[in-house]
Design an enzyme around this catalytic site. Sequence first.
Site, mmCIF file in Angstrom:
data_model
loop_
_atom_site.group_PDB
_atom_site.id
_atom_site.type_symbol
_atom_site.label_atom_id
_atom_site.label_comp_id
_atom_site.label_asym_id
_atom_site.label_seq_id
_atom_site.Cartn_x
_atom_site.Cartn_y
_atom_site.Cartn_z
ATOM 1 N N LYS A 192 -26.930 7.049 68.657
ATOM 2 C CA LYS A 192 -25.634 7.062 67.966
ATOM 3 C C LYS A 192 -25.094 8.487 67.912
ATOM 4 C CE LYS A 192 -23.872 7.699 63.702
ATOM 5 N NZ LYS A 192 -22.526 8.117 64.114
ATOM 6 N N GLY A 245 -28.674 16.742 61.643
ATOM 7 C CA GLY A 245 -27.478 16.651 60.807
ATOM 8 C C GLY A 245 -27.723 17.337 59.475
ATOM 9 N N SER A 246 -26.992 16.919 58.472
ATOM 10 C CA SER A 246 -27.094 17.576 57.163
ATOM 11 C C SER A 246 -28.386 17.190 56.445
ATOM 12 C CB SER A 246 -25.895 17.170 56.303
ATOM 13 O OG SER A 246 -25.951 15.778 56.054
ATOM 14 N N VAL A 249 -28.017 13.765 54.469
ATOM 15 C CA VAL A 249 -28.203 12.520 55.223
ATOM 16 C C VAL A 249 -29.638 12.449 55.765
ATOM 17 C CG1 VAL A 249 -27.441 11.185 57.233
ATOM 18 C CG2 VAL A 249 -25.752 12.348 55.816
ATOM 19 N N GLY A 250 -30.169 13.585 56.168
ATOM 20 C CA GLY A 250 -31.545 13.624 56.686
ATOM 21 C C GLY A 250 -32.556 13.055 55.697
ATOM 22 N N GLU A 267 -33.898 17.624 61.866
ATOM 23 C CA GLU A 267 -33.384 18.985 62.096
ATOM 24 C C GLU A 267 -32.126 19.095 61.255
ATOM 25 O OE1 GLU A 267 -34.915 21.213 63.875
ATOM 26 O OE2 GLU A 267 -36.372 19.944 64.884
ATOM 27 N N CYS A 301 -25.872 25.312 62.890
ATOM 28 C CA CYS A 301 -26.953 25.289 61.895
ATOM 29 C C CYS A 301 -27.594 26.666 61.782
ATOM 30 C CB CYS A 301 -27.990 24.244 62.279
ATOM 31 S SG CYS A 301 -28.541 24.404 63.974
ATOM 32 N N GLN A 348 -13.782 18.578 56.585
ATOM 33 C CA GLN A 348 -14.633 19.762 56.648
ATOM 34 C C GLN A 348 -13.824 21.011 56.257
ATOM 35 O OE1 GLN A 348 -17.773 19.373 57.004
ATOM 36 N NE2 GLN A 348 -18.359 21.538 57.094
ATOM 37 N N GLU A 402 -24.936 25.673 52.258
ATOM 38 C CA GLU A 402 -24.445 25.762 53.637
ATOM 39 C C GLU A 402 -22.944 25.477 53.648
ATOM 40 O OE1 GLU A 402 -25.445 22.636 56.464
ATOM 41 O OE2 GLU A 402 -25.949 24.155 57.949
HETATM 42 P P1 NAD Z 1 -24.066 14.604 58.988
HETATM 43 O O1 NAD Z 1 -25.390 14.599 58.322
HETATM 44 O O2 NAD Z 1 -22.878 14.293 58.177
HETATM 45 O O3 NAD Z 1 -24.069 13.547 60.200
HETATM 46 C C1 NAD Z 1 -25.055 13.589 61.209
HETATM 47 C C2 NAD Z 1 -25.135 12.221 61.858
HETATM 48 O O4 NAD Z 1 -25.655 11.295 60.903
HETATM 49 C C3 NAD Z 1 -23.790 11.669 62.307
HETATM 50 O O5 NAD Z 1 -23.938 10.992 63.534
HETATM 51 C C4 NAD Z 1 -23.445 10.701 61.189
HETATM 52 O O6 NAD Z 1 -22.566 9.679 61.597
HETATM 53 C C5 NAD Z 1 -24.814 10.159 60.846
HETATM 54 N N1 NAD Z 1 -24.925 9.553 59.506
HETATM 55 C C6 NAD Z 1 -24.144 9.779 58.420
HETATM 56 N N2 NAD Z 1 -24.567 9.036 57.373
HETATM 57 C C7 NAD Z 1 -25.629 8.324 57.803
HETATM 58 C C8 NAD Z 1 -26.506 7.388 57.194
HETATM 59 N N3 NAD Z 1 -26.357 7.034 55.922
HETATM 60 N N4 NAD Z 1 -27.509 6.853 57.923
HETATM 61 C C9 NAD Z 1 -27.690 7.226 59.214
HETATM 62 N N5 NAD Z 1 -26.883 8.108 59.860
HETATM 63 C C10 NAD Z 1 -25.874 8.653 59.162
HETATM 64 O O7 NAD Z 1 -23.922 16.025 59.714
HETATM 65 P P2 NAD Z 1 -22.709 16.607 60.540
HETATM 66 O O8 NAD Z 1 -21.595 16.949 59.620
HETATM 67 O O9 NAD Z 1 -22.428 15.722 61.700
HETATM 68 O O10 NAD Z 1 -23.352 17.954 61.130
HETATM 69 C C11 NAD Z 1 -23.446 19.138 60.410
HETATM 70 C C12 NAD Z 1 -24.842 19.326 59.870
HETATM 71 O O11 NAD Z 1 -25.798 19.265 60.923
HETATM 72 C C13 NAD Z 1 -25.033 20.689 59.235
HETATM 73 O O12 NAD Z 1 -25.738 20.553 58.034
HETATM 74 C C14 NAD Z 1 -25.861 21.443 60.262
HETATM 75 O O13 NAD Z 1 -26.632 22.501 59.739
HETATM 76 C C15 NAD Z 1 -26.709 20.343 60.811
HETATM 77 N N6 NAD Z 1 -27.262 20.710 62.124
HETATM 78 C C16 NAD Z 1 -28.584 21.005 62.195
HETATM 79 C C17 NAD Z 1 -29.139 21.403 63.405
HETATM 80 C C18 NAD Z 1 -30.603 21.741 63.519
HETATM 81 O O14 NAD Z 1 -31.121 21.680 64.624
HETATM 82 N N7 NAD Z 1 -31.281 22.109 62.444
HETATM 83 C C19 NAD Z 1 -28.329 21.477 64.526
HETATM 84 C C20 NAD Z 1 -26.982 21.172 64.412
HETATM 85 C C21 NAD Z 1 -26.442 20.782 63.202
#
Ligand code: NAD
Length: 512
Positions: A192, A245-246, A249-250, A267, A301, A348, A402
């Site tokens: 996804k 991702g964030s 959500v992680g 991550e 990130c 954002q 962040e």
């Molecule tokens: P996000 O957590 O909002 O979304 C990430 C993904 O998760 C998207 O595809 C989103 O649709 C999906 N998602 C949202 N809610 C969900 C749920 N309840 N269940 C399952 N999936 C869900 O993050 P974002 O705004 O897309 O990206 C920015 C974040 O990503 C920042 O915090 C950044 O630091 C982090 N990031 C981390 C790394 C790393 O390697 N550490 C790399 C890039 C970005």
Amino acid sequence: MFVDVGFACIFRRYGVIGMVKTYLNFIDGKWVRSSSGKTFDNMNPATGELIARFQAGTREDVKKAVKSAKNAFPAWRETPATERADILLRSSLILEKRKEELSRLMTMENGKILSEARGDVQEAIDMFQYMAGEGRRLFGETTKSELRNKFCMSVRDPIGVVGMITPWNFPMAIPAWKIAPALVCGNTIVFKPASDTPLSVMKLAEILDEAGLPKGVLNVVTGSGGVVGKEIVENQGIQHLSFTGSTEVGREVYVGGAKKLNSVELEMGGKNPQIVLKDADLDLAVQGALWGAFGTSGQRCTATSRIIVEKPVLKKFTEKFLRKTRGIRTGNGLKKGITMGPIINGGQMTKILGYIETGKKEGAKLLLGGRRLSGKEHKRGNFISPTVFGKVTKSMTIAQEEIFGPVTCIMEAKDFMDAVNIANSVDYGLSWSIYTRDVNKAFKAMELAESGIFYVNAPTIGAEVHLPFGGVKGTGNGGREAGTTGIDEFSEIKSVFVDYSGGLQRAQIDNK
Ligand code: NAD
């Protein structure tokens, strides 16, 4: 634009609504509509223009994708790793050939300037080629048994069906970091992409298909996190979850994965410091901070969101840094001379402007920027001027959370240890950087840094695909992507014992 895939393929893969294309999901080797019958829009964050429409996926779509990945798994795991690797290599060559076109599309959907989009596609090429090499390695271990006439080794098995969920800030590199190692290890995938940048992943799927990936091995379903993402997390047919991702959500993904005893790789966010000691080459430190803080509009990130400067050079560093920051040209990343692109979306942008207000309220000094740009060149897009805060202390919100935008905080440190303590005083632990000519301090900082990545005399951004990538504390849960650790994420280890003694030998009993 689609001449390279031919008209028949165009009609098979995309329906065309006026001038705007509608992309379909990729399930079981076919381009299919979502069961919802609905689509969502993908907008250019620099111009506000509609780029394309994508399927608003449903739980039902994900279930079909899982079924397809499950069916494809037995044959794919039996395929020799070298053959799996050949597909990755062929894909990397197609990516190379189409690099310019893909980079331009990425700048349109993500906003990052063209040179950075080229870097993003290059990272995917690098990862595919690196993991293609792994097809001839996938090493296990051999060792000696504690018993006579017994042989011991460990081998790698694929995990099964893996679920992948990615963010929008590296539309092709991050998916490639996950897809390439998972495939070479013999897993099948349900993917996804982020809804702000699904196009780059669709292109990746198209290229893998062209390179000969068997049907059902990679399945892509677009749609919201709350529906498509949630089903991937909860679906019992998926054995491993790979999420970037964030942190917010992680955490949900981790809990969901734990309920069905999945391994989960996370991550997540960062709040990365660059330390500048009094003996540093200040011009070099300024260049590093500029790239670290404002590259990808700070939407990395690993972005440098805190610059911690030793007191004797604070004033000089700040002056030099502000001078250079004033030279940043913000605008549409496809245009020549633009050095910083837009913010990914309106939500954002509002969040970042909120942090700027909080910074002012909590007593930080706004030294530069801090506002939405609304001139002729900017009014249709989401642009915030490069923003620098001074007099930031470690308890302030902008020093802790962040921001994920073009906002950086300059913080004063009394001495080396004070700088280290400030750097470690956050809940995240992704990337750290120190600028100094003192090798002893550089190594001491490396030892004390609470981070997964550490740079000396280089900015906090700049990962290379053959090294592990990930973080500690709120950034991760112990795993690492890329490098050989990328292979660890996507394989199960099996320990194998072969007894050629001809009799029963009992470990820990017969030999003691
Ligand atoms: P996000 O957590 O909002 O979304 C990430 C993904 O998760 C998207 O595809 C989103 O649709 C999906 N998602 C949202 N809610 C969900 C749920 N309840 N269940 C399952 N999936 C869900 O993050 P974002 O705004 O897309 O990206 C920015 C974040 O990503 C920042 O915090 C950044 O630091 C982090 N990031 C981390 C790394 C790393 O390697 N550490 C790399 C890039 C970005």
